[in-house]
Design a protein around this motif. Structure first.
Motif, PDB file in Angstrom:
ATOM      1  N   ARG A 269       2.854  21.667  -7.332  1.00  0.00           N
ATOM      2  CA  ARG A 269       4.270  21.390  -7.051  1.00  0.00           C
ATOM      3  C   ARG A 269       4.967  20.968  -8.334  1.00  0.00           C
ATOM      4  O   ARG A 269       4.328  20.493  -9.282  1.00  0.00           O
ATOM      5  N   ASN A 270       6.271  21.116  -8.348  1.00  0.00           N
ATOM      6  CA  ASN A 270       7.097  20.750  -9.488  1.00  0.00           C
ATOM      7  C   ASN A 270       7.169  19.230  -9.628  1.00  0.00           C
ATOM      8  O   ASN A 270       7.110  18.497  -8.639  1.00  0.00           O
ATOM      9  N   ALA A 271       7.286  18.744 -10.850  1.00  0.00           N
ATOM     10  CA  ALA A 271       7.331  17.301 -11.105  1.00  0.00           C
ATOM     11  C   ALA A 271       8.730  16.751 -10.842  1.00  0.00           C
ATOM     12  O   ALA A 271       9.684  17.149 -11.516  1.00  0.00           O
ATOM     13  N   PRO A 272       8.894  15.830  -9.874  1.00  0.00           N
ATOM     14  CA  PRO A 272      10.208  15.205  -9.653  1.00  0.00           C
ATOM     15  C   PRO A 272      10.472  14.115 -10.684  1.00  0.00           C
ATOM     16  O   PRO A 272       9.550  13.625 -11.339  1.00  0.00           O
ATOM     17  N   SER A 273      11.713  13.710 -10.802  1.00  0.00           N
ATOM     18  CA  SER A 273      12.088  12.687 -11.778  1.00  0.00           C
ATOM     19  C   SER A 273      11.681  11.295 -11.306  1.00  0.00           C
ATOM     20  O   SER A 273      11.766  10.973 -10.124  1.00  0.00           O
ATOM     21  N   VAL A 274      11.250  10.468 -12.275  1.00  0.00           N
ATOM     22  CA  VAL A 274      10.951   9.066 -11.964  1.00  0.00           C
ATOM     23  C   VAL A 274      12.188   8.186 -12.103  1.00  0.00           C
ATOM     24  O   VAL A 274      12.177   7.029 -11.660  1.00  0.00           O
ATOM     25  N   ILE A 275      13.256   8.709 -12.709  1.00  0.00           N
ATOM     26  CA  ILE A 275      14.489   7.925 -12.822  1.00  0.00           C
ATOM     27  C   ILE A 275      15.123   7.801 -11.439  1.00  0.00           C
ATOM     28  O   ILE A 275      15.270   8.789 -10.713  1.00  0.00           O
ATOM     29  N   ASN A 276      15.445   6.598 -11.058  1.00  0.00           N
ATOM     30  CA  ASN A 276      15.990   6.257  -9.731  1.00  0.00           C
ATOM     31  C   ASN A 276      14.973   6.444  -8.606  1.00  0.00           C
ATOM     32  O   ASN A 276      15.328   6.298  -7.433  1.00  0.00           O
ATOM     33  N   ALA A 277      13.712   6.725  -8.932  1.00  0.00           N
ATOM     34  CA  ALA A 277      12.692   6.876  -7.889  1.00  0.00           C
ATOM     35  C   ALA A 277      12.450   5.563  -7.158  1.00  0.00           C
ATOM     36  O   ALA A 277      11.910   5.559  -6.048  1.00  0.00           O
ATOM     37  N   VAL A 278      12.850   4.456  -7.755  1.00  0.00           N
ATOM     38  CA  VAL A 278      12.701   3.158  -7.092  1.00  0.00           C
ATOM     39  C   VAL A 278      13.488   3.114  -5.788  1.00  0.00           C
ATOM     40  O   VAL A 278      13.162   2.338  -4.882  1.00  0.00           O
ATOM     41  N   PHE A 279      14.498   3.956  -5.641  1.00  0.00           N
ATOM     42  CA  PHE A 279      15.304   3.951  -4.422  1.00  0.00           C
ATOM     43  C   PHE A 279      14.672   4.765  -3.291  1.00  0.00           C
ATOM     44  O   PHE A 279      15.183   4.752  -2.167  1.00  0.00           O
ATOM     45  N   ASN A 280      13.586   5.486  -3.575  1.00  0.00           N
ATOM     46  CA  ASN A 280      12.907   6.255  -2.531  1.00  0.00           C
ATOM     47  C   ASN A 280      12.024   5.331  -1.693  1.00  0.00           C
ATOM     48  O   ASN A 280      11.272   4.523  -2.230  1.00  0.00           O
ATOM     49  N   PHE A 281      12.061   5.519  -0.383  1.00  0.00           N
ATOM     50  CA  PHE A 281      11.209   4.712   0.489  1.00  0.00           C
ATOM     51  C   PHE A 281       9.745   5.102   0.329  1.00  0.00           C
ATOM     52  O   PHE A 281       8.857   4.264   0.349  1.00  0.00           O
ATOM     53  N   ARG A 282       9.490   6.409   0.217  1.00  0.00           N
ATOM     54  CA  ARG A 282       8.170   6.935  -0.130  1.00  0.00           C
ATOM     55  C   ARG A 282       8.334   7.881  -1.303  1.00  0.00           C
ATOM     56  O   ARG A 282       9.421   8.394  -1.545  1.00  0.00           O
ATOM     57  N   ASN A 283       7.246   8.137  -2.005  1.00  0.00           N
ATOM     58  CA  ASN A 283       7.321   9.043  -3.149  1.00  0.00           C
ATOM     59  C   ASN A 283       6.294  10.165  -3.031  1.00  0.00           C
ATOM     60  O   ASN A 283       5.478  10.176  -2.121  1.00  0.00           O
ATOM     61  N   PHE A 284       6.348  11.091  -3.988  1.00  0.00           N
ATOM     62  CA  PHE A 284       5.746  12.423  -3.956  1.00  0.00           C
ATOM     63  C   PHE A 284       6.574  13.285  -2.990  1.00  0.00           C
ATOM     64  O   PHE A 284       7.243  12.786  -2.098  1.00  0.00           O
ATOM     65  N   TRP A 285       6.496  14.585  -3.202  1.00  0.00           N
ATOM     66  CA  TRP A 285       7.248  15.517  -2.367  1.00  0.00           C
ATOM     67  C   TRP A 285       6.877  15.393  -0.898  1.00  0.00           C
ATOM     68  O   TRP A 285       7.708  15.607  -0.011  1.00  0.00           O
TER      69      TRP A 285
ATOM     70  N   ALA B 169       8.045  20.461   5.475  1.00  0.00           N
ATOM     71  CA  ALA B 169       9.130  19.549   5.099  1.00  0.00           C
ATOM     72  C   ALA B 169       8.786  18.843   3.795  1.00  0.00           C
ATOM     73  O   ALA B 169       7.625  18.501   3.546  1.00  0.00           O
ATOM     74  N   PHE B 170       9.811  18.600   2.989  1.00  0.00           N
ATOM     75  CA  PHE B 170       9.642  17.905   1.715  1.00  0.00           C
ATOM     76  C   PHE B 170      10.754  16.873   1.548  1.00  0.00           C
ATOM     77  O   PHE B 170      11.836  16.999   2.127  1.00  0.00           O
ATOM     78  N   LYS B 171      10.468  15.878   0.736  1.00  0.00           N
ATOM     79  CA  LYS B 171      11.420  14.799   0.493  1.00  0.00           C
ATOM     80  C   LYS B 171      12.679  15.355  -0.164  1.00  0.00           C
ATOM     81  O   LYS B 171      12.606  16.132  -1.125  1.00  0.00           O
ATOM     82  N   ALA B 172      13.836  14.965   0.337  1.00  0.00           N
ATOM     83  CA  ALA B 172      15.099  15.358  -0.288  1.00  0.00           C
ATOM     84  C   ALA B 172      15.230  14.623  -1.615  1.00  0.00           C
ATOM     85  O   ALA B 172      15.297  13.392  -1.638  1.00  0.00           O
ATOM     86  N   PRO B 173      15.258  15.321  -2.739  1.00  0.00           N
ATOM     87  CA  PRO B 173      15.347  14.636  -4.026  1.00  0.00           C
ATOM     88  C   PRO B 173      16.738  14.069  -4.256  1.00  0.00           C
ATOM     89  O   PRO B 173      17.734  14.603  -3.758  1.00  0.00           O
ATOM     90  N   ALA B 174      16.798  12.973  -4.995  1.00  0.00           N
ATOM     91  CA  ALA B 174      18.098  12.453  -5.411  1.00  0.00           C
ATOM     92  C   ALA B 174      18.700  13.418  -6.433  1.00  0.00           C
ATOM     93  O   ALA B 174      17.978  14.158  -7.111  1.00  0.00           O
ATOM     94  N   LEU B 175      20.018  13.422  -6.558  1.00  0.00           N
ATOM     95  CA  LEU B 175      20.689  14.433  -7.377  1.00  0.00           C
ATOM     96  C   LEU B 175      21.226  13.900  -8.699  1.00  0.00           C
ATOM     97  O   LEU B 175      21.782  14.679  -9.488  1.00  0.00           O
ATOM     98  N   ARG B 176      21.076  12.619  -8.943  1.00  0.00           N
ATOM     99  CA  ARG B 176      21.566  12.092 -10.216  1.00  0.00           C
ATOM    100  C   ARG B 176      20.762  12.675 -11.385  1.00  0.00           C
ATOM    101  O   ARG B 176      19.553  12.818 -11.300  1.00  0.00           O
ATOM    102  N   ASN B 177      21.473  13.045 -12.451  1.00  0.00           N
ATOM    103  CA  ASN B 177      20.894  13.656 -13.652  1.00  0.00           C
ATOM    104  C   ASN B 177      20.259  15.017 -13.373  1.00  0.00           C
ATOM    105  O   ASN B 177      19.425  15.493 -14.142  1.00  0.00           O
ATOM    106  N   VAL B 178      20.657  15.652 -12.281  1.00  0.00           N
ATOM    107  CA  VAL B 178      20.065  16.935 -11.915  1.00  0.00           C
ATOM    108  C   VAL B 178      20.352  17.999 -12.973  1.00  0.00           C
ATOM    109  O   VAL B 178      19.640  19.010 -13.061  1.00  0.00           O
ATOM    110  N   GLU B 179      21.339  17.768 -13.806  1.00  0.00           N
ATOM    111  CA  GLU B 179      21.636  18.682 -14.907  1.00  0.00           C
ATOM    112  C   GLU B 179      20.416  18.911 -15.793  1.00  0.00           C
ATOM    113  O   GLU B 179      20.224  20.013 -16.329  1.00  0.00           O
TER     114      GLU B 179
END
Length: 685
Positions: free
Chosen positions: A219-235, A547-557
């Motif tokens: 799987r693709n690597a998600p960002s760790v920035i703002n990952a603290v706001f996720n209730f669970r992590n990994f896809w 189903a996969f975790k909806a990623p946050a969109l900040r810094n998605v650029e």
């Protein structure tokens, strides 16, 4: 069914979905509430709760355990953050001394490398790399713009016009295939036995003519920035919201993994640190046979090797580093930082600890079954020979690692974007085009269905903690119950990667919905279902597969490629995907999210939406200013050579890495901003 027939059925499905919304919108009887863990039955057609309004991230408290909970383990938070940053960026955490956590998270918290980043689709049971635009796709292939999107259409707005279908995954290269033996006599490197990756699982392996390249994640690597706001992590949510002190699986792992000195007695004790998904996540990759470790290594082994070492010994720290600057000239050892950061009860036992050889195996490997070789799985099941003699500090290294990295990553909050300034009252912060795009994001685009709130994700702590499971009408008209923040959006056929529909190493479903259905709410933590029976509506089905975790969109650029499979290279390609209603919506209709259906945006409206997404970029991230500054880092970007032959490292059987090095950056950042993936325009198709 031919493409024309499938296109007609998809359009009928989309029309039916819109009719249901139009006919029942506003009907209070159609809503379902979740109170104190109890689902209240209602009418057969139901909708998810209203989307949380967007707003400035500055208004959201950073989640985490309470100060009282944390104080059981941590006595100096600043020192723990220093320890966490050092461990996150230290290349010696990997068995090869060349792989850090940051190796997959150095680009706005994500990974934008382009050589040897392809997995052939092992999670789908596919061992063969697909043929791409260059007719040479395989191990050590160098990605280019023409390879994207992985699913191509004759008409980008019509999902029924697929002309090229590639189930390969753009992931992240990790380590070479090897099994762990011991620590080398000098104590500074793991002693491992290389394994040939040729004909892995009976198909093409991660090798070029018998010479191994680095293995690539599924799987693709998600960002760790703002990952603290996720209730669970990994896809797939494997990183539990409760940290057990040793691996990602929280209370699902029944074994006590931590040693604590109580009075004069050393006891093996359970740890249940709530709101700590980042610690759970951090404990996984260092022991992954794909990402960072030789197969069979335990966290105790990593502690033995690192604790007496100077932090970041082979790397450079800027004197202006916002966290580690004071150590630029005189760095401490890891054991010194542990003693300063953590309570003595977890490290001060002076004697040696003798454990049965199998004890380290109470910590469970995070790798998904199809990503692990048969010989590696067999190796992991073998008990360590004889007995293991260790220290309390070594035995608890996973505890220190997880909590320290969590506290460091909790500082990686990007809340100073043009959108945040607009939300805070600066009406000049967004352009006219971005304002138009924001309206589309909130309304016609239906983006808030998965990306609501200040965090721009329904998988956020604030959203999930208030409602762990939700109900709504599915695309086929049935009523589904699902984990908040996890969705099947039709990126790939469900059967290729079950995502949230998978199981943990103990045979439990990863899905919290399915855990509830099995009566296992006590293993979910954070007071979910405390003594309250769950009431499920008649005829409702659990929705988790694909189903996969909806990623946050900040810094998605800066965080392309996109989706869990890395299937899109630009934001315009992502917008095209949603505009046509996904790629496999009809095939996945049993599990499909309700919001996935054709949108009907014009090209100008698509450009407006992309422009709005660019307003979510934080200049501190772009320029790597504090808290996003970092030590120097070198990362492998494929092997020297091509897809036909590569240079071999002596007689090791593995290729010579083509290393790309980043200079250390201090708190003031750098003048050279981050580039997009493949340096493509976000508006490119």
């Amino acid at each position: 069914m031919d493409q024309h027939g499938e296109r007609k059925q998809r359009k009928r499905l989309a029309t039916t979905s819109r009719w249901i919304i139009a006919g029942l919108a506003g009907s209070a009887a159609a809503l379902v509430a979740l109170h104190a863990g109890r689902l209240i039955a209602a009418a057969p057609v139901v909708f998810p709760p209203p989307a949380r309004p967007m707003g400035s991230l500055k208004t959201v408290p950073v989640p985490g355990p309470t100060e009282q909970e944390l104080a059981v383990f941590v006595r100096d938070r600043k020192a723990a953050i220093q320890l966490g940053k050092a461990l996150f960026w230290d290349m010696r955490v990997g068995s090869d001394n060349l792989t850090a956590c940051a190796s997959c998270h150095f680009q706005a918290g994500a990974d934008n490398r382009i050589t040897n980043q392809i997995n052939p689709g092992l999670l789908a049971g596919d061992n063969q790399f697909n043929t791409g635009s260059a007719k040479q796709v395989g191990p050590n292939y160098k990605l280019r713009a023409a390879d994207f999107p992985l699913v191509r259409h004759g008409d980008v707005d019509d999902a029924g016009t697929i002309i090229a279908d590639n189930n390969d995954v753009v992931g992240s290269q990790g380590v070479f295939a090897a099994t762990y033996d011991d620590i080398k006599p000098n104590g500074r490197k793991d002693d491992c036995t290389n394994i040939s990756d040729s004909l892995m699982h009976g198909g093409t392996g991660f090798d070029v003519n018998g010479v191994n390249v680095r293995r690539v994640t599924g799987r693709n690597a998600p960002s760790v920035i703002n990952a603290v706001f996720n209730f669970r992590n990994f896809w797939d949510g494997r990183a539990n919201n409760v940290f057990n002190g040793g691996d990602p699986f929280g209370m699902r792992n029944p074994q006590p993994l931590v040693w604590k000195l109580e009075g004069s007695v050393l006891r093996n004790v359970p740890v249940r640190l709530s709101s700590s998904s980042l610690a759970s996540q951090a404990s996984g990759p260092p022991m992954s046979n794909v990402e960072m470790s030789c197969a069979g290594r335990a966290f105790i082994d990593l502690g033995k090797r690192l604790l007496d070492e100077t932090i970041l010994r082979a790397q450079t720290i800027s004197p202006k580093d916002s966290v580690l600057g004071g150590f630029a000239a005189n760095a401490p050892t890891y054991s010194q930082l542990v003693r300063k950061a953590f309570q003595p009860a977890f490290w001060e036992y002076a004697g040696q600890l003798t454990l049965p050889g199998a004890q380290p195996l109470n910590f469970r490997n995070m790798d998904l079954p199809r990503m692990r070789r048969d010989d590696e799985r067999a190796r992991d099941k073998l008990p360590k020979p004889g007995k293991l003699v260790t220290t309390q500090m070594e035995a608890n290294f996973a505890l220190f690692f997880g909590i320290a990295v969590q506290l460091y990553e909790s500082t990686l909050v990007s809340d100073d974007t043009p959108f945040d300034r607009y939300a805070d009252g600066d009406r000049t912060a967004l352009t006219a085009q971005q304002l138009r795009g924001m309206k589309i994001f909130q309304e016609q685009g239906k983006c808030l269905g998965c990306h609501s709130g200040q965090e721009f994700t329904n998988a956020s702590y604030a959203n999930v903690q208030s409602q762990r499971v939700e109900r709504m009408t599915m695309g086929d008209g049935g009523v589904g119950v699902y984990d908040s923040g996890f969705y099947n959006i039709g990126v790939r056929p469900t059967s290729e990667d079950m995502g949230l529909g998978g199981t943990d190493p103990f045979g439990n479903p990863l899905s919290e919905t399915r855990m509830v259905m099995q009566g296992k709410t006590a293993l979910l933590g954070n007071n979910f279902g405390s003594g309250v029976a769950q009431s499920w509506p008649a005829g409702a089905r659990d929705i988790a597969d694909g189903a996969f975790k909806a990623p946050a969109l900040r810094n998605v650029e800066f965080t392309g490629p996109y989706f869990h499979n890395g299937g899109a290279a630009t934001l315009m390609q992502v917008v095209d995907f949603y505009n046509r209603g996904g790629d496999y919506a009809y095939a996945n209709r049993k599990d499909l999210d309700f919001n996935i259906s054709p949108i009907g945006l014009s090209q100008a409206e698509k450009e407006d939406l992309v422009a709005f997404l660019l307003s979510l970029s934080d200049e501190r991230v772009r320029l790597r200013r504090a808290p996003f500054d970092h030590p120097s880092l070198c990362v492998p970007d494929g092997a020297l050579g091509g897809t036909k032959s590569i240079a071999q490292h002596g007689r090791s059987g593995h290729g010579v890495d083509d290393m790309v090095c980043l200079d250390e950056v201090g708190a003031n950042g750098t003048k050279r901003g981050l580039k997009t993936f493949l340096e493509l325009s976000p508006f490119a198709r």
